[in-house]
Design an enzyme around this catalytic site. Structure first.
Site, PDB file in Angstrom:
ATOM      1  N   ASP A 151      12.011  62.625  22.081  1.00 53.06           N
ATOM      2  CA  ASP A 151      11.884  61.835  23.307  1.00 53.06           C
ATOM      3  C   ASP A 151      12.940  60.725  23.379  1.00 53.06           C
ATOM      4  O   ASP A 151      13.768  60.586  22.485  1.00 53.06           O
ATOM      5  CB  ASP A 151      10.441  61.273  23.353  1.00 53.06           C
ATOM      6  CG  ASP A 151       9.878  61.236  24.753  1.00 53.06           C
ATOM      7  OD1 ASP A 151      10.663  61.188  25.716  1.00 53.06           O
ATOM      8  OD2 ASP A 151       8.638  61.245  24.893  1.00 53.06           O
ATOM      9  N   GLU A 184      14.958  64.029  27.241  1.00 46.85           N
ATOM     10  CA  GLU A 184      15.663  62.821  27.673  1.00 46.85           C
ATOM     11  C   GLU A 184      15.544  62.659  29.177  1.00 46.85           C
ATOM     12  O   GLU A 184      16.163  61.763  29.755  1.00 46.85           O
ATOM     13  CB  GLU A 184      17.068  62.954  27.080  1.00 46.85           C
ATOM     14  CG  GLU A 184      18.166  62.091  27.525  1.00 46.85           C
ATOM     15  CD  GLU A 184      18.766  62.578  28.818  1.00 46.85           C
ATOM     16  OE1 GLU A 184      19.687  61.901  29.281  1.00 46.85           O
ATOM     17  OE2 GLU A 184      18.312  63.604  29.391  1.00 46.85           O
ATOM     18  N   TRP A 185      14.695  63.527  29.781  1.00 50.74           N
ATOM     19  CA  TRP A 185      14.281  63.437  31.190  1.00 50.74           C
ATOM     20  C   TRP A 185      15.426  63.644  32.190  1.00 50.74           C
ATOM     21  O   TRP A 185      15.291  63.302  33.374  1.00 50.74           O
ATOM     22  CB  TRP A 185      13.595  62.102  31.489  1.00 50.74           C
ATOM     23  CG  TRP A 185      12.716  61.592  30.408  1.00 50.74           C
ATOM     24  CD1 TRP A 185      11.735  62.289  29.763  1.00 50.74           C
ATOM     25  CD2 TRP A 185      12.726  60.281  29.810  1.00 50.74           C
ATOM     26  NE1 TRP A 185      11.133  61.507  28.805  1.00 50.74           N
ATOM     27  CE2 TRP A 185      11.723  60.262  28.825  1.00 50.74           C
ATOM     28  CE3 TRP A 185      13.484  59.131  30.040  1.00 50.74           C
ATOM     29  CZ2 TRP A 185      11.464  59.129  28.040  1.00 50.74           C
ATOM     30  CZ3 TRP A 185      13.226  58.002  29.261  1.00 50.74           C
ATOM     31  CH2 TRP A 185      12.227  58.022  28.281  1.00 50.74           C
ATOM     32  N   GLY A 186      16.563  64.128  31.728  1.00 53.69           N
ATOM     33  CA  GLY A 186      17.685  64.325  32.644  1.00 53.69           C
ATOM     34  C   GLY A 186      18.432  63.048  32.963  1.00 53.69           C
ATOM     35  O   GLY A 186      19.355  63.057  33.776  1.00 53.69           O
ATOM     36  N   ASN A 188      20.671  61.314  31.467  1.00 56.33           N
ATOM     37  CA  ASN A 188      22.111  61.303  31.186  1.00 56.33           C
ATOM     38  C   ASN A 188      22.730  62.689  31.384  1.00 56.33           C
ATOM     39  O   ASN A 188      23.674  63.054  30.692  1.00 56.33           O
ATOM     40  CB  ASN A 188      22.362  60.813  29.757  1.00 56.33           C
ATOM     41  CG  ASN A 188      21.883  59.395  29.557  1.00 56.33           C
ATOM     42  OD1 ASN A 188      22.540  58.438  29.954  1.00 56.33           O
ATOM     43  ND2 ASN A 188      20.703  59.254  28.969  1.00 56.33           N
ATOM     44  N   ASP A 206       8.213  63.023  33.987  1.00 55.23           N
ATOM     45  CA  ASP A 206       7.001  63.752  33.597  1.00 55.23           C
ATOM     46  C   ASP A 206       6.302  64.414  34.780  1.00 55.23           C
ATOM     47  O   ASP A 206       6.198  63.845  35.872  1.00 55.23           O
ATOM     48  CB  ASP A 206       6.021  62.796  32.914  1.00 55.23           C
ATOM     49  CG  ASP A 206       6.494  62.435  31.517  1.00 55.23           C
ATOM     50  OD1 ASP A 206       7.625  62.824  31.149  1.00 55.23           O
ATOM     51  OD2 ASP A 206       5.736  61.759  30.799  1.00 55.23           O
TER      52      ASP A 206
HETATM   53  C1  GLA Z   1       7.246  60.951  27.529  1.00 61.78           C
HETATM   54  C2  GLA Z   1       7.491  62.445  27.629  1.00 61.78           C
HETATM   55  C3  GLA Z   1       6.156  63.163  27.767  1.00 61.78           C
HETATM   56  C4  GLA Z   1       5.269  62.827  26.565  1.00 61.78           C
HETATM   57  C5  GLA Z   1       5.091  61.341  26.451  1.00 61.78           C
HETATM   58  C6  GLA Z   1       4.392  60.948  25.155  1.00 61.78           C
HETATM   59  O1  GLA Z   1       6.728  60.435  28.715  1.00 61.78           O
HETATM   60  O2  GLA Z   1       8.331  62.740  28.701  1.00 61.78           O
HETATM   61  O3  GLA Z   1       6.338  64.544  27.865  1.00 61.78           O
HETATM   62  O4  GLA Z   1       5.847  63.368  25.406  1.00 61.78           O
HETATM   63  O5  GLA Z   1       6.359  60.666  26.454  1.00 61.78           O
HETATM   64  O6  GLA Z   1       4.256  59.570  25.000  1.00 61.78           O
END
Ligand code: GLA
Length: 422
Positions: A151, A184-186, A188, A206
């Site tokens: 993460d 890394e959620w995109g 960067n 998320d």
């Molecule tokens: C981030 C991630 C989620 C999950 C939570 C856990 O938000 O994107 O998928 O792993 O952390 O805290």
């Protein structure tokens, strides 16, 4: 002499920079990963009993047989670091320790995944891996970990490319093949730089168990918000490196239609299929969705091409995904709440996927047999051929999903297509 040796080493290093870089583990992600993860449903309620019971249910419910092989613990398993800096687990939640839990998961024929964070703290505030990357990778390998979700919380002033490459190298050095799932959620744009680093990368924030929402402002994203972010990244995905639009929310509160549409779109996008529901307490509707092997086969197709949205017509979206042996998956998505009647005029849907596969739908040159993958009654699943148009009713927030197989491959000019060895 010493000077000369140094000069040779330097010249070699500069000429072949690849030799000083570790490589990511290959062969672990030829098709998008499949499994289960604790976060969406259980979050901080993760513990040893849940893992053991979920492992049992993944086998008894037929999930392992269907391809869901990874059982992944998300955030909240951690304890403190020991006096030597090695990470430990929370002993109250995991009285037998992680190695015993991992052994149990393996004894069921499953693979075992764990979670950490490139920053100082995880998103739930536990110990991150920053400054302990090699030590953590070594500990995971000792525990028999097969999958790491990594993460990006508490990562201020950390360079993302460096941080993820560092853990890639640490996993490689651990000696154990470990799937590297970058989370890394995109933020960067990992699709631009991570194909040599991770086996998959998150492309969005998320997900939550909401099908569609008007507001895009919250950190929690609806299924359709995520689709909009992932749909245009298809050229970056392929075997070994997948776009990850986050884990599944099937069985977590949406309607059956919405769940079916969500699952289908993930398969059309060659997304990782990581279940996020309570496997020990599933409804039959949930089982019917996540265990549909013909739909899963669309996701897992060996060609490894993320599908495309050809066009939208009002609330309807027309999606295609090229498959092995000249087949195509065709999905009609109805984004609206009201059902829509639609006449599929196949000849108007001839196109070439110039962006990725270079394959064409050849409705003008050959006919395709039509198999309805969500039709439960197998006698009714055969919908004839594409010789003539077909009128269908697409229920609200639902999909029609067909597998189209050409009668005459050569008519389509597909001689050199990868053909299944199965
Ligand atoms: C981030 C991630 C989620 C999950 C939570 C856990 O938000 O994107 O998928 O792993 O952390 O805290």
């Amino acid at each position: 002499m010493i000077k000369r040796t140094f000069a040779i080493i330097l010249a070699t290093t500069l000429a072949f920079p690849a030799i000083i870089l570790a490589q990511k583990w290959e062969g672990v992600a030829d098709t998008p990963q499949m499994g289960w993860n604790s976060w969406n449903k259980f979050a901080h309620r993760l513990n040893e009993q849940l893992v053991r019971e979920t492992a049992d249910a993944m086998v008894s419910e037929g999930l392992l047989d269907a391809g869901y092989v990874y059982l992944n613990m998300d955030d909240c398993w951690h304890g403190e670091r020991d006096e030597n800096g090695f990470i430990t687990c929370n002993a109250e939640k995991f009285p037998s320790g992680i190695k015993a839990v991992s052994d149990y998961v393996h004894s069921k024929g499953l693979k075992f995944g764990i979670y950490s964070d490139a920053g100082r703290k995880t998103c739930a505030g536990y110990e991150g891996s920053f400054g302990h990357e090699y030590q953590d990778a070594l500990q995971y390998a000792r525990w028999g970990v097969d999958y790491l979700k990594y993460d990006w919380c508490s990562s201020e002033n950390i360079n993302p490319q460096g941080a993820y490459a560092l853990m890639r190298d640490a996993l490689r050095a651990s000696g154990r093949p470990i799937f590297f799932s970058m989370c890394e959620w995109g933020s960067n744009k990992p699709w631009l730089w991570a194909s040599e680093v991770g086996n998959s990368w998150r492309t969005t924030g998320d997900i939550c168990a909401v099908f569609d929402s008007v507001s895009n402002r919250s950190w929690m994203n609806s299924v359709m918000t995520i689709v909009e972010q992932n749909v245009n990244l298809r050229k970056y995905a392929g075997p070994g490196h997948w776009n990850d639009p986050d884990m599944l929310e099937v069985g977590n509160g949406m309607t059956t239609n919405e769940d079916r549409a969500h699952f289908t779109l993930w398969c059309m996008m060659a997304a990782p299929l990581i279940l996020g529901n309570d496997i020990c307490n599933m409804t039959q509707d949930t089982r019917d969705i996540i265990l549909n092997k013909e739909v899963i086969a669309i996701d897992q197709d060996r060609l490894g091409v993320q599908g495309l949205r050809l066009r939208s017509e009002g609330a309807l979206q027309l999606w295609f995904k090229p498959l092995e042996n000249g087949d195509w998956a065709f999905c009609l998505l109805n984004r609206d709440r009201n059902p829509v009647d639609y006449t599929i005029d196949w000849e108007t849907l001839c196109f070439t996927d110039t962006e990725v596969s270079n394959l064409s739908t050849c409705f003008d040159r050959t006919t395709y047999s039509i198999r309805d993958l969500w039709e439960k009654d197998s006698r009714k699943a055969n919908k004839g051929t594409t010789e003539k148009s077909l009128t269908v009713n697409v229920p609200g927030r639902d999909v029609i999903l067909y597998r189209l197989s050409p009668k005459d491959l050569s008519a389509c000019g597909i001689g050199a297509l990868p053909v299944s060895s199965k």
